[in-house]
Design a protein around this motif. Sequence first.
Motif, mmCIF file in Angstrom:
data_model
loop_
_atom_site.group_PDB
_atom_site.id
_atom_site.type_symbol
_atom_site.label_atom_id
_atom_site.label_comp_id
_atom_site.label_asym_id
_atom_site.label_seq_id
_atom_site.Cartn_x
_atom_site.Cartn_y
_atom_site.Cartn_z
ATOM 1 N N ASN A 70 42.090 -32.765 -101.550
ATOM 2 C CA ASN A 70 40.915 -33.384 -102.155
ATOM 3 C C ASN A 70 40.347 -32.479 -103.242
ATOM 4 O O ASN A 70 39.223 -31.978 -103.145
ATOM 5 N N HIS A 73 38.985 -43.828 -96.984
ATOM 6 C CA HIS A 73 39.443 -42.454 -97.137
ATOM 7 C C HIS A 73 38.947 -41.872 -98.457
ATOM 8 O O HIS A 73 38.446 -40.741 -98.512
ATOM 9 N N HIS A 74 39.064 -42.660 -99.519
ATOM 10 C CA HIS A 74 38.596 -42.194 -100.818
ATOM 11 C C HIS A 74 37.072 -42.102 -100.850
ATOM 12 O O HIS A 74 36.513 -41.204 -101.507
ATOM 13 N N THR A 106 39.138 -47.253 -100.972
ATOM 14 C CA THR A 106 39.437 -47.155 -99.542
ATOM 15 C C THR A 106 38.363 -46.311 -98.876
ATOM 16 O O THR A 106 37.640 -45.556 -99.536
ATOM 17 N N PRO A 123 42.549 -47.859 -105.218
ATOM 18 C CA PRO A 123 41.567 -46.773 -105.282
ATOM 19 C C PRO A 123 40.408 -46.914 -104.308
ATOM 20 O O PRO A 123 39.851 -45.904 -103.871
ATOM 21 N N LYS A 165 35.260 -37.713 -109.521
ATOM 22 C CA LYS A 165 35.121 -37.841 -108.074
ATOM 23 C C LYS A 165 33.698 -37.459 -107.631
ATOM 24 O O LYS A 165 33.091 -38.126 -106.784
ATOM 25 N N GLU A 170 35.120 -34.087 -95.061
ATOM 26 C CA GLU A 170 35.597 -35.467 -95.132
ATOM 27 C C GLU A 170 35.508 -36.150 -93.768
ATOM 28 O O GLU A 170 35.182 -37.344 -93.683
ATOM 29 N N GLN A 224 36.292 -38.836 -99.301
ATOM 30 C CA GLN A 224 36.663 -37.738 -100.189
ATOM 31 C C GLN A 224 35.652 -37.577 -101.329
ATOM 32 O O GLN A 224 35.317 -36.450 -101.715
ATOM 33 N N ALA A 225 35.162 -38.683 -101.858
ATOM 34 C CA ALA A 225 34.223 -38.621 -102.975
ATOM 35 C C ALA A 225 32.877 -38.036 -102.531
ATOM 36 O O ALA A 225 32.306 -37.178 -103.216
ATOM 37 N N PHE A 249 40.191 -41.966 -108.464
ATOM 38 C CA PHE A 249 41.428 -42.073 -107.677
ATOM 39 C C PHE A 249 42.410 -43.026 -108.373
ATOM 40 O O PHE A 249 42.631 -44.152 -107.920
ATOM 41 N N PHE A 278 35.702 -45.711 -108.876
ATOM 42 C CA PHE A 278 36.815 -45.441 -107.961
ATOM 43 C C PHE A 278 38.126 -45.298 -108.730
ATOM 44 O O PHE A 278 38.950 -44.435 -108.426
#
Length: 369
Positions: free
Chosen positions: A37, A167-168, A165, A163, A43, A116, A171-172, A158, A154
């Motif tokens: 990440n 998960h993203h 999700t 892009p 991001k 995360e 991470q952001a 990503f 996004f």
Amino acid sequence: MSALTAPGAHAGTGVAPPPWTWDLPPGVPAPLVPADNPMTSDKVELGRRLFHDTALSITGTVSCATCHRQDLAFTDGLPQAVGATGQSHPRGSMSLVNVAYASVLTWGNPLMTNLEAQLLVPMFGDHPVEMGMAGHEGAILARLRTDKTYTLLFAAAFPGPDPVTLHHLAQAIAAFERSIVSFRSPYDRYRYGHDASAISDAAKRGEALFFGERLECHHCHGGLTFADDERTATTALAEVQFHNTGLYNLGGSGAYPVGNTGVHEITDKAEDMGAFKAPTLRNIALTAPYMHDGSIHTLSEVLDHYAAGGRTLKDGPHAGVGADNPHKDPLIQGFTLTEPEKADIIAFLESLTDQALLTDPRFKDPFSK
């Protein structure tokens, strides 16, 4: 720190986003960032918007920023955090300032070391309910995928076929939280900028007391972050420590209040009863009330607690002599402190306040007018 690029600046271009530039004084190492990440401006900008978005709570009234307010050094001023449905958390909201340097992320869980993963707890956890979004994951994604601003952000953060999700999202937000670094206090100008006039003579006397062996403060609150779980990009191994400071000793048994026993809740080991993380002292003048449960209200009272070697509660359900807690950290021995010395230490602690942090536009609410 790098300037935030326009939303979508790198989307679909095949060009990698520029690397992140940390805003750090000379000699201060960068924090450790997970390889999966990496930090980018796009991001962080996406994470800032998500961090302040109340639509990510079940009631539409609470965001991450509700419990981590910029004007309070990313705390909330409450003894215990309160979730979207009104349910109280047993502990107070910890400051997110310099969280990128922390090797452990909560008051009493030595297993929680990844931002995360940690931020999913307030979003989706139900013990207690904080943002209350468990079971609404699909609705979150549907909203984000139909919001034009978010789809651009996004895609920029990503680049790829999918892009948007969860998960993203995680991470952001984690990237934004890591971007909140604070090394602009008067003490930093004095220590790193070699400006002898940046802090008062009282603060200098307080510094000498703080780092002296009579009080032992620096053993648990040292290093760059004035904590003891520091991790940087150049640190080979981060030691994780928790401490029982004699805040409670219910009935003389060594116990802490049920449901708030620190590391003991994870390990069930007697020696971990009442063991909590030593939080950063940076911006400490802004983050009252103090201790994991907000049960001490002022810095003066905190110093009284440590001078006594533990807190005595004479009556009530939590009555006990904290100084006699059998699980208390051996560093908490007590000391004698005059009123002028106390004032000097408080002056030193106040010199750790980074006023620029409180209004820095890089961290502000993008939804505010």
